[in-house]
Write an enzyme that holds these catalytic residues in place. Structure first.
Site, PDB file in Angstrom:
ATOM      1  N   SER A   1       7.195   0.857  -3.111  1.00  0.00           N
ATOM      2  CA  SER A   1       6.951  -0.192  -2.128  1.00  0.00           C
ATOM      3  C   SER A   1       5.540  -0.158  -1.568  1.00  0.00           C
ATOM      4  CB  SER A   1       7.973  -0.092  -0.996  1.00  0.00           C
ATOM      5  OG  SER A   1       9.282  -0.234  -1.486  1.00  0.00           O
TER       6      SER A   1
ATOM      7  N   HIS B   1       5.002   0.875   3.614  1.00  0.00           N
ATOM      8  CA  HIS B   1       4.626  -0.524   3.459  1.00  0.00           C
ATOM      9  C   HIS B   1       3.294  -0.810   4.151  1.00  0.00           C
ATOM     10  CE1 HIS B   1       9.022  -1.995   2.647  1.00  0.00           C
ATOM     11  NE2 HIS B   1       8.694  -0.921   1.940  1.00  0.00           N
TER      12      HIS B   1
END
Length: 287
Positions: free
Chosen positions: A192, A238
């Site tokens: 991610s 993230h």
């Protein structure tokens, strides 16, 4: 032919009155290649593009200054996808043992009475291996779909080497921020961080090309909403990947033409140094 006859150096039986403007060897009409001044021979053109420069100087270049690869513009994306899938298959075959060995955590034990492990214990490789590690089918499917959607346009725009550097630095940036802010006993894994880095780089590229920013902004906002509202998501990965990917991409596509390679190398070096500094600070806190 008499002693004064001049023949093409590539075709000895052909008389000519023309010489290459660079090497001054005689050339016949078949060998003459037009230049800005006069004609040049095939060897001079092939060795210097007819300009006195390296032949690569006149080759097509991307917006980041990389060579254009027409054979397979998705090669690196396919390789990255293949590595992720291969590791996932290995995890499915071996169970939690491989996950315990590759996932990211600061300092903990993987067994009830085992020794302390983690990045703080010198297992720095976990910062990178966790980027290629997935457990559930939904997790890897979502990340690989995102990679296949975001990767090829960036690979085509940046070139293979720059694109690879962007992906890896984004993944490491996500890992570094996770290591810094998350509970050292909390494991983290997944691509991610690297995917968010590609998303940030896409926004930079779209703005640089003066395309419509609204679709990219919408996707970015939606993903950030998911990041902070869904459970069991390492938001640090993230955010870290997004910041590093955006910064690296900006340095790559906005580097001045005359010093492009130097600025791009310095951009990557600064990003890597910042990641190393974050890891060093956190390690000192935990040890």
């Amino acid at each position: 032919m008499n002693d004064q006859t001049v023949c093409c150096y590539r075709h000895p039986g052909r008389e000519t009155g023309i010489r290459c403007t660079r090497c001054e060897r005689p050339i016949c009409p078949e060998c003459m290649i037009g230049a800005s001044v006069g004609f040049q021979c095939p060897e001079c053109v092939s060795s210097g593009s007819g300009t006195g420069h390296d032949p690569r100087a006149s080759a097509p270049r991307t917006i980041a200054g990389a060579a254009v690869h027409t054979s397979d513009p998705r090669l690196v994306t396919k390789i990255l996808l293949g590595i992720n899938v291969a590791v996932w298959i290995a995890v499915m075959a071996t169970g939690s043992r491989l996950v315990d060995s590759l996932e990211l955590f600061g300092r903990a034990t993987t067994t009830g009475y085992g020794p302390l492990e983690g990045v703080a214990e010198g297992e720095w490789y976990r910062l990178l291996t966790a980027v290629f590690l997935h457990q559930t089918p939904v997790h890897i499917a979502f990340n690989m779909f995102s990679l296949w959607w975001l990767g090829p346009p960036l690979e085509a725009a940046l070139g293979r080497l720059r694109y690879t550097a962007l992906y890896l630095l984004s993944g490491l940036g996500g890992s570094a921020l996770t290591y810094l802010l998350a509970d050292p006993r909390q494991p983290s894994l997944g691509a991610s961080g690297a995917i968010f880095g590609l998303l940030g780089a896409t926004a930079v590229l779209v703005r640089r090309l003066r395309y419509d920013m609204r679709p990219v902004i919408a996707v970015l906002v939606l993903n950030l909403i998911f990041t902070f509202t869904w459970a069991n998501i390492a938001w640090q990965a993230h955010v870290g990947g997004l910041v590093v990917g955006t910064a690296v991409a900006y340095g790559m596509v906005h580097a001045p033409r005359g010093r492009r390679v130097l600025v791009q190398q310095l951009t990557c070096a600064v990003a890597l140094a910042a990641i190393a500094a974050v890891v060093a600070v956190r390690t000192l806190q935990l040890t």
